[in-house]
Write an enzyme that holds these catalytic residues in place. Sequence first.
Site: not given
Length: 483
Positions: A151, A174, A227-228, A232, A251, A285, A332, A384, A463
């Site tokens: 995103n 990656k 990511g998801s 995670g 995250e 997010c 999506q 989410e 971060e």
Amino acid sequence: MTTQAFGNYIGGSWLTPTDVAANINPSNLADTVGEFARGSLAEVDAAVAAAKGAFAAWSRTVPYERGQILKKVADELRARTQELGHLLAREEGKTLPEAVGEVARAAQIFDFYAGETVRIGGEMLAALRPGVSVEVTREPIGVIGIITPWNLPIGIPAWKIASALAYGNCVVFKPADLVPACAHALTDIIARAGMPAGVLNLVMGRGRVIGQRMLDHRDIHAISFTGSVPTGRLIAAGAIGGETMKKIQLEMGGKSPLVVLDDADLTNAADCAIDGAFMSTGQRCTASSRLIVTAGIHDRFVAALRERLARIVVDDALKPGTQIGPVVDPAQLDQDLSYVEVGRSEGARLVCGGERLKREHEGYYFAPALFVDAAPAMRICREEIFGPVAAVLRVKNYDEALAMANDTSFGLSSGICTTSLKYANDFKRNSDAGMVKVNLSTAGVDFHVPFGGRKGSSYGPREQGAYAREFFTQVKTTYQLPL
């Protein structure tokens, strides 16, 4: 016409790909951006070996010299914002103005970390024994695995990679499968800025192949992932429970609330909700997908949102005047549509949007959806969705609004719209989120401040900004007698 194939970047060389996947423009399914490598396990191993081999020299490079390379990256990003923004919008589906803004922010990030290279401090502490000195310093970790989402395909890689390199680490990068073109372009810019071979390596490909190998590899010392939640959690379990005991930074999403009180400025509150919930196609997010509104302003607020959503232009991301582009891919789109049906089945009332749209070119277009009469226990209010779908929840007063805002397994961002200093200050103190906004959209954080959340949203150090050093460095304590 032959479509160009793009390979991985390992040990200072671009490789010829043996397996590729087509990268399709979500605004126009007839447009192929390019064909990009699907990396192999052997390429991951080669990338890690290259990074490991480059670490000793890079970690001991004069910090100012590292900063000068990062400054060159910033300069090229800034000079090419329109070109790279066009690529980003074409690949991911974000509107062109948003995409150009993301590239400009990436330039700011590299600028910031160019300066951070010479701001790595330490401490001298008093010892408990006469004549002994104690020095506390920060050193790079080693080889960092960086795994980024689709995103923010230049913004998030920028803030992870720039900070990792600034503090003297080497990187195996990656990117998400859906946005390899932006990753390839960013890697090319960094490589041509004078980065020594092996310091940065790009391995594109399937997450279950490339990401898993990175997680299992003994010579990767830390992983920074966005990511998801399910992915995670897998990374956390593998990193901590496996033999390598990697340092991790995760995250993983949010279900951010925007509280609107009776005394709020209605125009500003509607602006905050539209931007937070629906811009960037809701694929953030930090999106404010829960709109918690007190009874006195509820009906006027909903009417204002409906009127604005009726005028929102959903179209090709590259077309002038487009305000919301397509969602990123068919998966999506199906997820967004399925949550609309979930909301209806649970008793929420859909007041606008929620259907697939047709435009000049076939693409993944979706009308932003707004639900009212929602309840906290509904899935659309707890899970989410990661699309332009928001639910309005009616509450009696501030206390009920705060309790509802905190009633979530996530804790990334939150917001409140009010003209009351009392309620604004109370919300700042008691909102159970890592980032809090007052009379502003829940989405969007400046590059020089810490980014991260609480509960199921984040794990590990923050971060961005100077706080990134907590993850990308390790502390050494040194004792010394006088020589």
